[in-house]
Design a protein around this motif. Structure first.
Motif, mmCIF file in Angstrom:
data_model
loop_
_atom_site.group_PDB
_atom_site.id
_atom_site.type_symbol
_atom_site.label_atom_id
_atom_site.label_comp_id
_atom_site.label_asym_id
_atom_site.label_seq_id
_atom_site.Cartn_x
_atom_site.Cartn_y
_atom_site.Cartn_z
ATOM 1 N N LYS A 132 -5.881 67.398 -75.370
ATOM 2 C CA LYS A 132 -5.061 67.547 -74.168
ATOM 3 C C LYS A 132 -5.919 67.275 -72.938
ATOM 4 C CE LYS A 132 -1.952 70.822 -74.041
ATOM 5 N NZ LYS A 132 -1.291 72.144 -74.052
ATOM 6 N N HIS A 185 -6.018 67.354 -68.694
ATOM 7 C CA HIS A 185 -5.429 67.920 -67.479
ATOM 8 C C HIS A 185 -6.280 67.533 -66.274
ATOM 9 C CE1 HIS A 185 -3.051 70.842 -69.962
ATOM 10 N NE2 HIS A 185 -4.105 70.744 -70.742
ATOM 11 N N HIS A 206 -1.728 76.598 -71.292
ATOM 12 C CA HIS A 206 -2.153 75.415 -72.046
ATOM 13 C C HIS A 206 -3.406 75.713 -72.866
ATOM 14 C CE1 HIS A 206 0.672 72.401 -70.600
ATOM 15 N NE2 HIS A 206 0.537 72.899 -69.375
ATOM 16 N N GLU A 207 -4.334 76.479 -72.291
ATOM 17 C CA GLU A 207 -5.544 76.818 -73.030
ATOM 18 C C GLU A 207 -5.224 77.680 -74.251
ATOM 19 O OE1 GLU A 207 -7.838 78.538 -69.803
ATOM 20 O OE2 GLU A 207 -9.220 76.865 -69.929
ATOM 21 N N SER A 226 -3.737 75.428 -76.878
ATOM 22 C CA SER A 226 -4.770 74.577 -77.477
ATOM 23 C C SER A 226 -5.666 75.376 -78.410
ATOM 24 C CB SER A 226 -5.606 73.917 -76.376
ATOM 25 O OG SER A 226 -4.788 73.120 -75.534
ATOM 26 N N HIS A 254 -6.420 72.090 -80.438
ATOM 27 C CA HIS A 254 -6.457 70.884 -79.624
ATOM 28 C C HIS A 254 -7.606 70.978 -78.609
ATOM 29 C CE1 HIS A 254 -2.668 69.762 -81.357
ATOM 30 N NE2 HIS A 254 -2.034 70.801 -80.837
ATOM 31 N N VAL A 289 -9.558 70.488 -75.226
ATOM 32 C CA VAL A 289 -9.013 70.391 -73.865
ATOM 33 C C VAL A 289 -10.034 69.708 -72.959
ATOM 34 C CG1 VAL A 289 -8.055 71.664 -71.920
ATOM 35 C CG2 VAL A 289 -7.701 72.500 -74.240
ATOM 36 N N ILE A 309 -10.487 68.846 -68.907
ATOM 37 C CA ILE A 309 -9.907 69.208 -67.606
ATOM 38 C C ILE A 309 -10.770 68.646 -66.483
ATOM 39 C CG2 ILE A 309 -9.127 71.092 -66.128
ATOM 40 C CD1 ILE A 309 -8.857 72.800 -68.635
#
Length: 360
Positions: free
Chosen positions: A85, A87, A104-105, A108, A113, A115, A117
Motif C-alpha cells: 500500500k 500513501h 490503514h496501518e 496492513s 501488506h 506500507v 508512506i
C-alpha cells in the motif's frame, strides 16, 4: 519576381528549409526522451542515496501521529502478501488524515501488506503521487524477483478503511489468462478517478509513470490502454452511500462489508466531519462492517467480473492467453477504423476503409 521565376527558384532554398525541419524532428524527440530518462535516473538516485527506504519514511518523519485509542482486534500476525500500500500525507498536520492513516496501518498489519508512506513533497503540484509510486516500484524491482511485491495499491489520504478483514490480494486478476493486465482503475461520473488504483510492479508501470511525470514534454503512446482494466468502483474506491431511506445502492456507493470509503470532493466543506463520523464506525469494529472476505459477496462478484470479461474478449476474437501483442494491436487498429467509418460521410472513402478492414 515573375511567376515563372518563382517556379524555377533554385532548389537549394527548399532543401535548406527541409534540412532545418528535419533537424528539429531529428533532435526534438530524442531530447524529450532523454528528459524522461533523466527523471527516472534522478528518482532512482534519490532512492539509492537515501539512508531509508520509501517504506520507512513514516517512521523517520517529524509529523506526529494522531492519538487514538483504536486497537485492532483478532489476529495481527503478518501474512505473506503480494500487494503493498502506498500513501502520501505531507504538508500541514491534518488530524483527520492522520487518524485515517492509523486505520490503514492496522489493516496492513493484519493482512501483511507492506506500507510505503511519503511524508515530504517531491515535486510541485500533484506530481508527487506518480513520482513516489514510481520510486516505490523501482525500489521493489531492484530486489530479487522471488522476494519483491507484485502489485501496489495507491490510496489517497481521504480514504477510510471500513473492513480490515479484506486482503488486497483478492482483487488481483486471475493468472495466467489476465497476466497482460497491469493496472486496475475505477471511474465516476467525471471520468477516471485515481484516488485508489492497483498497479503491477514491472517495467510497463515504470514507462507509464515516467510518461505521466513528463506529460508536459511529450505525449504518452496509446498502447497503455490495452493493459488497463476498469473495475467496479465499489471494490476499493467506493463513495459515500446515500442516506435516504428506500434508496437502492448504486455501483459507486459503499456497502456494509466493503473494503473502504473514498471521500472524494468537498463541495460542502465538511470532509473532516464526514470522515470523522465514519471513522467512529470503523473504530468500533461493528460486525455489520467488519466481516471476513469469505462472508462478503466480493469473491463471487470478482470471479463473475473476470469471467464476463473473458467471454467478451473471446467474442471479439482475442485469445484467452493473449498470444501476442501484435494480435491486440491489430484488434485495436481495427476497432479504431470501425469507429472512424461511422463518422465519414463520403462513400468513396468508406469503401477504401472497408477494404482495409477486410485485408487486416
Amino acid at each position: 519576381m515573375s511567376w515563372t521565376a518563382k517556379k524555377n527558384k533554385p532548389a537549394r532554398f527548399e532543401w535548406r528549409r527541409q534540412s532545418i525541419y528535419s533537424k528539429l524532428c531529428r533532435y526534438a524527440r530524442p531530447r524529450l526522451i532523454k528528459v524522461a530518462l533523466l527523471g527516472i535516473l534522478l528518482v532512482g538516485l534519490w532512492i539509492r542515496t537515501s539512508n531509508i527506504s520509501p517504506g520507512r519514511i513514516l517512521a523517520q518523519a517529524s509529523v506526529p501521529a494522531h492519538k487514538t485509542s483504536f486497537k485492532l482486534e483478532g489476529n495481527t500476525n503478518p501474512r505473506e502478501s503480494a500487494v503493498g500500500k502506498v500513501h502520501a500525507v505531507f504538508g500541514e498536520l491534518n488530524p483527520t488524515y492522520e487518524r485515517a492513516l492509523r486505520l490503514h496501518e492496522a489493516h496492513s498489519l493484519q493482512m501483511g501488506h507492506p506500507v510505503f508512506i511519503l511524508r515530504e513533497r517531491i515535486l510541485s503540484g500533484l506530481w508527487s503521487k506518480p513520482a513516489f509510486v514510481l520510486a516505490t516500484i523501482l525500489q521493489e524491482m531492484s530486489k530479487p524477483e522471488d522476494v519483491r511485491l507484485k502489485w501496489l495499491l495507491w490510496v489517497d489520504a481521504d480514504v477510510v478503511v471500513m473492513n480490515p478483514q479484506i486482503p488486497l490480494d483478492v482483487f488481483i486478476p486471475p493468472s495466467p489468462e489476465f497476466d497482460y493486465v497491469n493496472l486496475l482503475a475505477t471511474g465516476d461520473r467525471h471520468g477516471l478517478n485515481d484516488g485508489c488504483f492497483l498497479i503491477k510492479i514491472k517495467d510497463w508501470s515504470v514507462k507509464l509513470l515516467s510518461g505521466v511525470i513528463s506529460f508536459h514534454h511529450f505525449k504518452p503512446e496509446r498502447y497503455w490502454r490495452r493493459a488497463v482494466v476498469k473495475v467496479p468502483q465499489y471494490w476499493f474506491n467506493a463513495y459515500l452511500p446515500d442516506q435516504n431511506e428506500g434508496h437502492s445502492l448504486r455501483p459507486h456507493e459503499f456497502r456494509p462489508g466493503g473494503l473502504q470509503i473514498h471521500f472524494a470532493g468537498n463541495r460542502d466543506g465538511k470532509r473532516p466531519e464526514h470522515m470523522a463520523s465514519w471513522m467512529n464506525i470503523a473504530e468500533q469494529q461493528l460486525p455489520e462492517f467488519r466481516k471476513p472476505v469469505e462472508d462478503t459477496s466480493l469473491p463471487d462478484e470478482i470471479r463473475k467480473f473476470w469471467g464476463h470479461l473473458s467471454e467478451r474478449r473471446a467474442a471479439k476474437g482475442i485469445s484467452a492467453a493473449l498470444a501476442s501483442t501484435e494480435q491486440v494491436r491489430k484488434w485495436l487498429l481495427k476497432s479504431m477504423l470501425q469507429r472512424m467509418l461511422k463518422r465519414i460521410p463520403k462513400w468513396g472513402i468508406k469503401r477504401k476503409v472497408k477494404r482495409t478492414l477486410k485485408v487486416s
